[in-house]
Write a protein that holds these residues in place. Sequence first.
Motif, PDB file in Angstrom:
ATOM      1  N   LEU A  17       0.814  -1.364  -0.082  1.00 13.82           N
ATOM      2  CA  LEU A  17      -0.088  -0.114  -0.068  1.00 13.82           C
ATOM      3  C   LEU A  17       0.805   1.366  -0.030  1.00 13.82           C
ATOM      4  O   LEU A  17       0.394   2.042  -0.697  1.00 13.82           O
ATOM      5  CB  LEU A  17      -0.883   0.049   1.243  1.00 13.82           C
ATOM      6  CG  LEU A  17      -1.805   1.219   1.510  1.00 13.82           C
ATOM      7  CD1 LEU A  17      -3.086   1.056   0.451  1.00 13.82           C
ATOM      8  CD2 LEU A  17      -2.769   1.045   2.737  1.00 13.82           C
ATOM      9  N   ALA A  18       1.960   1.282   0.632  1.00 11.81           N
ATOM     10  CA  ALA A  18       2.924   2.453   0.640  1.00 11.81           C
ATOM     11  C   ALA A  18       3.402   2.574  -0.661  1.00 11.81           C
ATOM     12  O   ALA A  18       3.566   3.771  -1.099  1.00 11.81           O
ATOM     13  CB  ALA A  18       4.057   2.175   1.736  1.00 11.81           C
ATOM     14  N   VAL A  23      -3.549   5.931   7.429  1.00 16.56           N
ATOM     15  CA  VAL A  23      -2.104   6.718   7.606  1.00 16.56           C
ATOM     16  C   VAL A  23      -1.268   6.748   6.469  1.00 16.56           C
ATOM     17  O   VAL A  23      -1.129   5.662   5.585  1.00 16.56           O
ATOM     18  CB  VAL A  23      -1.221   5.968   8.753  1.00 16.56           C
ATOM     19  CG1 VAL A  23       0.000   6.734   8.661  1.00 16.56           C
ATOM     20  CG2 VAL A  23      -1.918   6.065  10.115  1.00 16.56           C
ATOM     21  N   HIS A  24      -0.975   7.917   5.992  1.00 12.76           N
ATOM     22  CA  HIS A  24      -0.499   7.905   4.500  1.00 12.76           C
ATOM     23  C   HIS A  24       1.140   8.368   4.575  1.00 12.76           C
ATOM     24  O   HIS A  24       1.887   8.041   3.634  1.00 12.76           O
ATOM     25  CB  HIS A  24      -0.945   9.178   3.655  1.00 12.76           C
ATOM     26  CG  HIS A  24      -2.531   8.748   3.295  1.00 12.76           C
ATOM     27  ND1 HIS A  24      -2.953   7.940   2.373  1.00 12.76           N
ATOM     28  CD2 HIS A  24      -3.697   8.844   4.011  1.00 12.76           C
ATOM     29  CE1 HIS A  24      -4.313   7.989   2.133  1.00 12.76           C
ATOM     30  NE2 HIS A  24      -4.785   8.401   3.250  1.00 12.76           N
ATOM     31  N   VAL A  61       4.830   6.398  -1.412  1.00  7.66           N
ATOM     32  CA  VAL A  61       5.854   6.480  -0.354  1.00  7.66           C
ATOM     33  C   VAL A  61       7.284   6.414  -0.611  1.00  7.66           C
ATOM     34  O   VAL A  61       7.700   5.349  -1.326  1.00  7.66           O
ATOM     35  CB  VAL A  61       5.366   5.859   0.875  1.00  7.66           C
ATOM     36  CG1 VAL A  61       6.394   5.820   2.219  1.00  7.66           C
ATOM     37  CG2 VAL A  61       4.096   6.006   1.374  1.00  7.66           C
ATOM     38  N   PRO A  62       8.157   7.330  -0.527  1.00 11.24           N
ATOM     39  CA  PRO A  62       9.561   7.113  -0.983  1.00 11.24           C
ATOM     40  C   PRO A  62      10.157   5.810  -0.315  1.00 11.24           C
ATOM     41  O   PRO A  62       9.989   5.531   0.885  1.00 11.24           O
ATOM     42  CB  PRO A  62      10.302   8.283  -0.396  1.00 11.24           C
ATOM     43  CG  PRO A  62       9.152   9.597  -0.289  1.00 11.24           C
ATOM     44  CD  PRO A  62       7.977   8.637   0.016  1.00 11.24           C
ATOM     45  N   LEU A  74      -7.904  -7.187  -3.346  1.00 15.94           N
ATOM     46  CA  LEU A  74      -8.656  -5.984  -2.758  1.00 15.94           C
ATOM     47  C   LEU A  74      -7.898  -4.634  -2.700  1.00 15.94           C
ATOM     48  O   LEU A  74      -6.788  -4.802  -2.866  1.00 15.94           O
ATOM     49  CB  LEU A  74      -9.096  -6.426  -1.311  1.00 15.94           C
ATOM     50  CG  LEU A  74      -9.826  -7.831  -1.039  1.00 15.94           C
ATOM     51  CD1 LEU A  74      -9.860  -7.927   0.632  1.00 15.94           C
ATOM     52  CD2 LEU A  74     -11.154  -7.485  -1.688  1.00 15.94           C
ATOM     53  N   PRO A  75      -8.537  -3.638  -2.373  1.00 19.57           N
ATOM     54  CA  PRO A  75      -7.947  -2.415  -2.075  1.00 19.57           C
ATOM     55  C   PRO A  75      -7.174  -2.183  -0.872  1.00 19.57           C
ATOM     56  O   PRO A  75      -7.459  -3.250   0.130  1.00 19.57           O
ATOM     57  CB  PRO A  75      -9.067  -1.096  -2.153  1.00 19.57           C
ATOM     58  CG  PRO A  75     -10.391  -1.842  -3.152  1.00 19.57           C
ATOM     59  CD  PRO A  75     -10.106  -3.357  -2.783  1.00 19.57           C
ATOM     60  N   GLY A  76      -6.030  -1.629  -0.727  1.00 21.78           N
ATOM     61  CA  GLY A  76      -5.123  -1.744   0.201  1.00 21.78           C
ATOM     62  C   GLY A  76      -6.116  -1.545   1.505  1.00 21.78           C
ATOM     63  O   GLY A  76      -5.721  -2.208   2.660  1.00 21.78           O
ATOM     64  N   ASP A  77      -6.647  -0.536   1.917  1.00 26.32           N
ATOM     65  CA  ASP A  77      -7.411  -0.560   3.041  1.00 26.32           C
ATOM     66  C   ASP A  77      -8.453  -1.696   3.317  1.00 26.32           C
ATOM     67  O   ASP A  77      -8.632  -2.048   4.627  1.00 26.32           O
ATOM     68  CB  ASP A  77      -8.472   0.822   3.087  1.00 26.32           C
ATOM     69  CG  ASP A  77      -9.155   0.987   1.734  1.00 26.32           C
ATOM     70  OD1 ASP A  77      -9.223   0.273   0.984  1.00 26.32           O
ATOM     71  OD2 ASP A  77     -10.074   2.204   1.688  1.00 26.32           O
TER      72      ASP A  77
END
Length: 432
Positions: A265-266, A324-325, A271-272, A390-393
């Motif tokens: 998901l990151a 959390v992103h 996300v770097p 599924l979607p990450g969340d």
Amino acid sequence: MTGEPGDVARDVAGTATEDRAAPPVPLSRNRGYRLLWGSQALSEFGFHASMIAFPLLVLALTGSGAASGLVMGTIAAAQMVAGLPAGVLVDRYDRKALMLGCEAAQAVSAISLVIAVWSDTATVPHMVAVAAVFGAAAALFEPAENAALPVLVDTVQVPAAVSMNTARASMGQLSGTATGGFLFAAGRFVPFLADAVMHTLSFIALLFLRLPKRERPAAPPGRLVHDMLTGLRWVWQERRIRVTILCAVVLNLFFSAFYLVVIVLAGTRGVPSGEVGVMAAMLGVGGVLGALAAPVLHSRLGAYRAIVAVFWALTLFTPVAAFVHSGYATGALFALMALFPPTANTAIMTDQLLRTPDELRGRLTSVLALACGAAGAAGPALGGLLAQALPGDRAILVCSAGMAAAAVLATVSPTLRGLSPNPPAGNRPAAA
């Protein structure tokens, strides 16, 4: 089995009544435990430095990702294959000799790889052979160390000793992994040279370890499979041990799946990679702090409440990751979540070690390692399937639902409610 856990520890230790009345020697002044703990702190640092360098070496020499996967997969496969036989060997033979053999085998294997890399003659089959030795030695050493623990420390100190071993493993993984990359940059052979030095120093330290003599059953030839099945049957028939192993397996399965889902998901959120590395490191930091806090939490909560509290804490914190992103915020969440599992591990291992006869402790540890290892391997596969389907969340929420179901079952389990609040006091290890 017959008898209470305290009776088992007393029979193994063989101590006198007047000795049991005296306060136990603190772990910090327990010579045997310090030697064992310190030697493995060195060994685990070297092992993890090699583990991070192994795929880098294979890629540098062959340019093949498949070859790198083969070498790394060999380590895990060797641990799985050697797991159950290792427990039988630990129960049959001298445990100190087995631990010395493991350290010597890993030192010699690492030196052979250093020579091969230095002389530019390293091959994939050679690296596979070294990986197999590393995996098999790890599978043999762990049950030998765990089986020796209750005779090295006082019964009431077993939770602290188990948690300190967990902290040592986390620190070894953190320091070894962080250092291995820099050592590889200094020279392709350097991480393996460091590994060889660490295992050699560990071997020397273990030479001075003295374990109380114990009665060992005769080892008739051709009985290896029979003895493995005997250990499996005993674990299955002991309801409390069976249920606590199931708890550990479920926790490993869903937490491993959740970890991979969050990493995937990151990546999809952009996300770097540096922040992803911080996320992984924070998980280790939380594990170290959690292991240091585990003896206090276990003492205050008791085995049942410690296990249940860990399940519910992870169940409640897991869904937060869906919202959390930031990689740094996710790392902080990882660190918070990693604080709790060492307490459950301490509760489970303490109860199992004290409940198991000395002649079966090796097989107990090998069964637990095999079960948790299988769950740890299946968890990422489950996480990958969830992340793809599924979607990450939503995938995170599925992992949370699995943990919630396990938490409910653990809470209502009459078997877990029957666990001793704390280990029985007053049993001393035999003087060495």
